[in-house]
Design a protein around this motif. Structure first.
Motif, PDB file in Angstrom:
ATOM      1  N   SER A  65      21.595  17.944  30.409  1.00  0.00           N
ATOM      2  CA  SER A  65      21.359  18.109  28.977  1.00  0.00           C
ATOM      3  C   SER A  65      20.458  16.950  28.521  1.00  0.00           C
ATOM      4  N   PRO A  66      19.923  17.018  27.310  1.00  0.00           N
ATOM      5  CA  PRO A  66      19.058  15.915  26.834  1.00  0.00           C
ATOM      6  C   PRO A  66      19.779  14.571  26.806  1.00  0.00           C
ATOM      7  N   ILE A  67      21.050  14.540  26.461  1.00  0.00           N
ATOM      8  CA  ILE A  67      21.768  13.263  26.411  1.00  0.00           C
ATOM      9  C   ILE A  67      21.980  12.703  27.815  1.00  0.00           C
ATOM     10  N   THR A  68      22.192  13.604  28.787  1.00  0.00           N
ATOM     11  CA  THR A  68      22.356  13.158  30.167  1.00  0.00           C
ATOM     12  C   THR A  68      21.057  12.565  30.689  1.00  0.00           C
ATOM     13  N   LYS A  69      19.932  13.193  30.383  1.00  0.00           N
ATOM     14  CA  LYS A  69      18.644  12.666  30.802  1.00  0.00           C
ATOM     15  C   LYS A  69      18.397  11.294  30.177  1.00  0.00           C
ATOM     16  N   PHE A  70      18.735  11.152  28.887  1.00  0.00           N
ATOM     17  CA  PHE A  70      18.548   9.868  28.212  1.00  0.00           C
ATOM     18  C   PHE A  70      19.402   8.780  28.866  1.00  0.00           C
ATOM     19  N   MET A  71      20.658   9.078  29.157  1.00  0.00           N
ATOM     20  CA  MET A  71      21.547   8.069  29.737  1.00  0.00           C
ATOM     21  C   MET A  71      21.126   7.721  31.180  1.00  0.00           C
ATOM     22  N   ASP A  72      20.580   8.684  31.916  1.00  0.00           N
ATOM     23  CA  ASP A  72      20.064   8.386  33.249  1.00  0.00           C
ATOM     24  C   ASP A  72      18.925   7.380  33.180  1.00  0.00           C
ATOM     25  N   LYS A  73      18.005   7.577  32.262  1.00  0.00           N
ATOM     26  CA  LYS A  73      16.881   6.648  32.101  1.00  0.00           C
ATOM     27  C   LYS A  73      17.385   5.273  31.665  1.00  0.00           C
ATOM     28  N   ALA A  74      18.345   5.230  30.717  1.00  0.00           N
ATOM     29  CA  ALA A  74      18.870   3.954  30.247  1.00  0.00           C
ATOM     30  C   ALA A  74      19.576   3.217  31.375  1.00  0.00           C
ATOM     31  N   TRP A  75      20.340   3.912  32.158  1.00  0.00           N
ATOM     32  CA  TRP A  75      21.051   3.280  33.284  1.00  0.00           C
ATOM     33  C   TRP A  75      20.054   2.760  34.323  1.00  0.00           C
ATOM     34  N   LEU A  76      18.983   3.538  34.599  1.00  0.00           N
ATOM     35  CA  LEU A  76      17.968   3.121  35.555  1.00  0.00           C
ATOM     36  C   LEU A  76      17.263   1.858  35.083  1.00  0.00           C
TER      37      LEU A  76
END
Length: 133
Positions: free
Chosen positions: A113-124
């Protein structure tokens, strides 16, 4: 300690009788092998010859090569039925039904989902910053 007696000397006749009996038992249950061959069920490694020795060329034994080739195959190709109970598990490797990977009723592919994609980038980014320090 007064009652301790010196050990009796060994009787050579009795020792020889015991030895003869032991050798007789060994000969009765031992089998002498004089015909040796290579085990076809063991991995076979060829070792290079000596550098100053002329190599002899001869015909290959086709039967021996077939036995070695068959011994190195997996059990499914060697036998029609499993030979042990452990081989029964996984003996038939073909699926019973053909599956349709496009059918979404049984195939649940990973979706972001869009929130999952955002959190993946933030974690990276957080990981890259901590590795840089």
């Amino acid at each position: 300690m007064a009652g301790k007696q010196p050990p009796e000397p060994k009787n050579m006749v009795h020792q020889n009788a015991i030895l003869c009996e032991t050798v007789g038992k060994e000969n009765r249950y031992q089998k002498l092998y004089t015909n040796y061959s290579i085990n076809p069920f063991k991995e076979f490694y060829v070792i290079a010859g000596k550098p100053n020795q002329k190599e002899e060329e001869g015909e290959a034994d086709n039967h021996f090569l077939q036995v070695i080739k068959r011994a190195n195959q997996e059990p499914v190709k060697k036998y029609k039925q499993p030979q042990t109970e452990a081989q029964e598990v996984g003996w038939i490797t073909k699926p019973l039904l053909q599956t349709d990977r496009g059918d979404t009723r049984l195939n649940f592919f990973r979706q972001n989902s869009p929130i999952t994609k955002f959190m993946d980038k933030a974690w990276l980014e957080k990981e890259q910053q901590s590795m840089g320090n």
